[in-house]
Design a protein around this motif. Structure first.
Motif, short mmCIF file in Angstrom:
data_model
loop_
_atom_site.label_atom_id
_atom_site.label_comp_id
_atom_site.label_asym_id
_atom_site.label_seq_id
_atom_site.Cartn_x
_atom_site.Cartn_y
_atom_site.Cartn_z
N ASN A 198 0.82 -1.21 0.00
CA ASN A 198 0.00 0.00 0.00
C ASN A 198 0.86 1.27 0.00
N LEU A 199 1.92 1.26 0.79
CA LEU A 199 2.83 2.40 0.78
C LEU A 199 3.55 2.51 -0.56
N ALA A 200 3.95 1.36 -1.11
CA ALA A 200 4.65 1.36 -2.40
C ALA A 200 3.74 1.88 -3.50
N VAL A 201 2.46 1.52 -3.45
CA VAL A 201 1.51 2.02 -4.44
C VAL A 201 1.47 3.54 -4.40
N PHE A 202 1.40 4.09 -3.19
CA PHE A 202 1.38 5.55 -3.06
C PHE A 202 2.64 6.15 -3.67
N ALA A 203 3.79 5.52 -3.40
CA ALA A 203 5.05 6.08 -3.89
C ALA A 203 5.14 6.07 -5.41
N PHE A 204 4.40 5.16 -6.06
CA PHE A 204 4.46 5.05 -7.51
C PHE A 204 3.30 5.73 -8.24
N ILE A 205 2.28 6.16 -7.54
CA ILE A 205 1.10 6.72 -8.22
C ILE A 205 1.48 8.01 -8.94
N ALA A 206 1.36 7.99 -10.25
CA ALA A 206 1.62 9.21 -11.03
C ALA A 206 0.77 9.22 -12.29
N GLN A 207 -0.33 8.46 -12.30
CA GLN A 207 -1.19 8.43 -13.48
C GLN A 207 -1.70 9.82 -13.84
N TYR A 208 -1.94 10.64 -12.82
CA TYR A 208 -2.49 11.97 -13.05
C TYR A 208 -1.54 12.88 -13.79
N THR A 209 -0.24 12.55 -13.84
CA THR A 209 0.72 13.39 -14.57
C THR A 209 0.73 13.07 -16.06
N VAL A 210 0.25 11.89 -16.46
CA VAL A 210 0.38 11.45 -17.85
C VAL A 210 -0.35 12.36 -18.83
N PRO A 211 -1.61 12.76 -18.57
CA PRO A 211 -2.25 13.70 -19.51
C PRO A 211 -1.50 15.02 -19.64
N GLU A 212 -0.87 15.48 -18.55
CA GLU A 212 -0.05 16.69 -18.63
C GLU A 212 1.13 16.47 -19.56
N LEU A 213 1.79 15.30 -19.44
CA LEU A 213 2.91 14.99 -20.31
C LEU A 213 2.45 14.86 -21.76
N ALA A 214 1.28 14.25 -21.95
CA ALA A 214 0.75 14.11 -23.31
C ALA A 214 0.52 15.48 -23.92
N ARG A 215 0.01 16.41 -23.12
CA ARG A 215 -0.23 17.76 -23.62
C ARG A 215 1.08 18.44 -24.00
N GLY A 216 2.14 18.14 -23.27
CA GLY A 216 3.42 18.77 -23.55
C GLY A 216 4.26 18.08 -24.60
N LEU A 217 3.97 16.80 -24.90
CA LEU A 217 4.78 16.04 -25.84
C LEU A 217 4.07 15.67 -27.14
N ALA A 218 2.73 15.59 -27.10
CA ALA A 218 1.99 15.03 -28.24
C ALA A 218 2.17 15.82 -29.52
N SER A 219 2.31 17.13 -29.42
CA SER A 219 2.38 17.94 -30.64
C SER A 219 3.68 17.78 -31.40
N HIS A 220 4.77 17.45 -30.71
CA HIS A 220 6.06 17.39 -31.39
C HIS A 220 6.79 16.06 -31.22
N SER A 221 6.42 15.26 -30.21
CA SER A 221 7.12 13.99 -30.00
C SER A 221 6.23 13.01 -29.24
N PRO A 222 5.11 12.57 -29.84
CA PRO A 222 4.17 11.72 -29.11
C PRO A 222 4.74 10.38 -28.68
N ARG A 223 5.66 9.82 -29.47
CA ARG A 223 6.23 8.52 -29.11
C ARG A 223 7.19 8.62 -27.93
N ALA A 224 7.56 9.84 -27.58
CA ALA A 224 8.40 10.03 -26.38
C ALA A 224 7.59 9.87 -25.10
#
Length: 410
Positions: A198-224
């Protein structure tokens, strides 16, 4: 597929905001390396380093898989939506509220821990009150969140380098200096793997950052995007294992503190004490930025506030992010490790299971063909494993909150 008025209203910042691959990986790393890494040695003390490694392997792999599902969903969607917006688009309002609840529970659990931990550390370092310490921590955190994604990406990248340098120095200092006792790291009690997960799950939870990264990468480097996810998570896993190995190896299960840098630094000497607690503050700050920014953009998505956000809306969102955790922590309603354990179980289940449903729906009704698709990690057997493991973590959190877990697990 025609863009609806509601979907246009869900925009947060323009898709043209761009970040680099390394900034994307740094945002994930910075979001993860925060309260979780500071609590893992204390939380793992009864199970041992070997039990922790097992828990990290399970939680890290499955959480990364879930994040890759979100990456594909984001790349299948024309609109730059956050998790709650993506869930509403593909699963309706119920899914949207579930994912929003997961983001909020995880985010507020972390921010409560940061308010408590930062106040204690700054009080000890500067000889001030914990309340003033928490205030001094929150001010720069809120300023960077107000400035948005570009400022967050640049700040995360710069501070991540400093964090890595400090933690690698402290670890080397531990191994070369006082050294580690084999007996402190060779024991394993499998009985405690469950609460450690349960503690490890908390330490790894970052799903909420992925759409932010998609917004910053999709226009010029989506495969990154998937590469940034994997790079950030691998770097996270390495440090999440290294710090407990060094700290528990040197001090043993009875010597660790709830915020590990306090006891670890004291054990190495004055200079190490200051370095360790500077690392702790930087780790909390980078995670505060990433989590706070995502909370703010999800609030805009969920309540359909204007796209760029008027000063009034941004101020209201920041107040919702910063004030409740600050008040809860400063009046002592939640402990550091307990807040993280509950947040990991509840939010981990929601934010790891819902993306499975989102992926299935997006593949049937997405806006566009994605530049990248999740391959073997989207196998139905792996999806079922993810749902089972995180579903059981959710049950554990319910039992823990009601005091029904076995002795030693709470």
């Amino acid at each position: 597929m025609t863009e609806s008025t509601d979907e246009r209203a869900e925009r947060t910042e323009p898709r043209s905001v761009s970040i680099t691959f390394w900034q994307g990986a740094a945002i994930i790393f910075g979001a993860n390396i925060g309260a979780g890494i500071l609590s893992l040695p204390f939380g793992a003390r009864n199970g041992g380093v070997l039990a922790l490694v097992v828990a990290l392997a399970i939680a890290g792999f499955l959480t990364t898989v879930s994040m890759l599902y979100v990456a594909e969903v984001s790349l299948r969607t024309k609109e730059p939506l956050q998790l709650s917006g993506l869930a509403r688009k593909y699963l309706g309002n119920v899914g949207s509220w579930l994912i929003f609840a997961g983001v909020v529970i995880n985010g507020l659990g972390a921010l409560i821990a940061y308010a408590s931990g930062s106040g204690s550390i700054l009080a000890d370092l500067l000889g001030i009150s914990p309340l003033l310490g928490s205030t001094l921590f929150f001010v720069p955190g809120v300023v960077v969140i107000w400035l948005g994604l570009k400022a967050t990406g640049r700040s995360e990248q710069a501070i991540t380098i400093a964090m890595l340098a400090i933690i690698l120095l402290l670890s080397a200092w531990t191994f070369i200096g006082p050294g580690i006792e084999l007996a402190n790291v060779s024991y394993m009690n499998p009985y405690f793997v469950v609460p450690i997960i349960n503690l490890a799950v908390f330490a790894f939870i970052a799903q909420y950052t992925v759409p932010e990264l998609a917004r910053g990468l999709a226009s010029h480097s989506p495969r990154a995007l998937p590469r940034a996810v994997v790079a950030g998570m691998c770097a996270t896993g390495f440090l999440l294992a290294l710090v407990p190995l060094a700290a528990l190896g040197m001090m043993g299960r009875d010597g660790v503190s709830e915020v590990i840098t306090i006891a670890w630094g004291e054990g190495l000497g004055t200079l190490a004490y200051y370095l360790a607690n500077i690392f702790a503050l930087l780790a909390m700050l980078t995670s505060f930025w990433a989590i706070g920014l995502t909370l703010m953009t999800n609030i805009f998505d969920r309540f359909r506030w204007p796209a760029t956000g008027s000063p009034g809306h941004r101020l209201a969102a920041l107040a919702l992010i910063a004030v409740p955790p600050f008040l809860i922590a400063t009046i002592g309603l939640a402990g550091f490790v307990s807040a993280l354990g509950y947040a990991g179980g509840f939010a981990g289940a929601i934010m790891s299971i819902v993306p499975v449903l989102m992926l299935r729906r997006a593949r049937a009704a997405g806006d566009q063909e994605p530049a990248w698709r999740a391959g073997w990690v989207a196998h139905p057997a792996l999806q079922a494993t993810l749902v089972t493991v995180f579903g059981l973590a959710f049950v554990y959190s319910l039992l823990s909150a009601t005091g029904l877990v076995p002795d030693g697990w709470s």
